[in-house]
Design a protein around this motif. Structure first.
Motif, PDB file in Angstrom:
ATOM      1  N   GLU A  63     -33.646   6.479  17.654  1.00 37.49           N
ATOM      2  CA  GLU A  63     -32.677   7.521  17.271  1.00 37.49           C
ATOM      3  C   GLU A  63     -32.828   8.744  18.175  1.00 37.49           C
ATOM      4  O   GLU A  63     -31.841   9.352  18.575  1.00 37.49           O
ATOM      5  CB  GLU A  63     -32.870   7.905  15.808  1.00 37.49           C
ATOM      6  CG  GLU A  63     -32.484   6.800  14.842  1.00 37.49           C
ATOM      7  CD  GLU A  63     -32.977   7.025  13.423  1.00 37.49           C
ATOM      8  OE1 GLU A  63     -32.451   6.353  12.512  1.00 37.49           O
ATOM      9  OE2 GLU A  63     -33.888   7.861  13.201  1.00 37.49           O
ATOM     10  N   GLY A 141     -27.981   4.829  12.356  1.00 40.03           N
ATOM     11  CA  GLY A 141     -29.106   5.471  11.658  1.00 40.03           C
ATOM     12  C   GLY A 141     -29.150   6.964  11.901  1.00 40.03           C
ATOM     13  O   GLY A 141     -29.391   7.754  10.985  1.00 40.03           O
ATOM     14  N   GLN A 144     -26.463   8.898   9.881  1.00 38.26           N
ATOM     15  CA  GLN A 144     -26.828   9.110   8.477  1.00 38.26           C
ATOM     16  C   GLN A 144     -27.755  10.315   8.325  1.00 38.26           C
ATOM     17  O   GLN A 144     -27.603  11.110   7.401  1.00 38.26           O
ATOM     18  CB  GLN A 144     -27.494   7.863   7.909  1.00 38.26           C
ATOM     19  CG  GLN A 144     -26.535   6.718   7.723  1.00 38.26           C
ATOM     20  CD  GLN A 144     -27.216   5.491   7.167  1.00 38.26           C
ATOM     21  OE1 GLN A 144     -28.341   5.170   7.524  1.00 38.26           O
ATOM     22  NE2 GLN A 144     -26.522   4.808   6.277  1.00 38.26           N
TER      23      GLN A 144
END
Length: 169
Positions: A63, A141, A144
């Motif tokens: 990420e 991811g 979110q």
């Protein structure tokens, strides 16, 4: 928008921080990224405010790999840059994005060019989605976690960009 990037090293903990002004995306806010421990903090530019750190999230390395280019190019980060950052060794990525080392920049530009060509061929062959799968998963991811901070990631034809969820912050 011109993005201000401040870098400082906390010598006690040897952590490396980068601070990104979100002025054009999220006025009055900055994102502070602790590269060493993969923690991002949404902070108010008004440092005298009691709630200076408004929100924090821990990111995975993957990420973080897609977040850093998004923060350096918040209005449109091209697919090939995200793909290159996804595959580049993390220390080389950080060096390419934040150092003034000419060699690191040249190597980074070569890698981005290589992925631009790969994605062009994948697009022609109808396999771009498969080629970008890892980046798409990382973006999912990351999106979110950023949405919990009031920021989202949106797609456009030529790349991705950061977008505020709430207009009046």
């Amino acid at each position: 928008m011109e993005v201000a990037i401040n870098t400082f090293i906390d010598e006690a903990q040897q952590d490396i921080f980068h601070q990104f002004d979100l002025g054009g995306v999220f006025p009055g806010h900055e994102i502070m990224v602790n590269i060493s421990s993969s923690i991002i903090s949404l902070v108010s530019k008004e440092r005298r405010q009691e709630g200076y750190v408004l929100s924090q999230r821990v990111l995975t390395e993957t990420e973080m790999r897609v977040l850093l280019p998004l923060l350096t190019l918040p209005h449109c980060c091209p697919h090939e840059i995200l793909q290159a950052s996804y595959h580049c060794p993390f220390d080389k990525l950080v060096q390419a994005l934040f150092s003034h080392d000419v060699t690191a920049r040249v190597q980074w530009n070569q890698q981005v060019h290589m992925y631009r060509e790969r994605l062009f061929l994948a697009h022609q062959q109808g396999t771009k989605r498969a080629e970008m799968r890892g980046v798409y998963n990382a973006l999912f991811g990351l999106r979110q976690k950023l949405e919990q901070m009031g920021i989202s990631i949106r797609a456009r034809r030529d790349g991705y960009y950061l977008y505020p969820l709430k207009k009046n912050l």
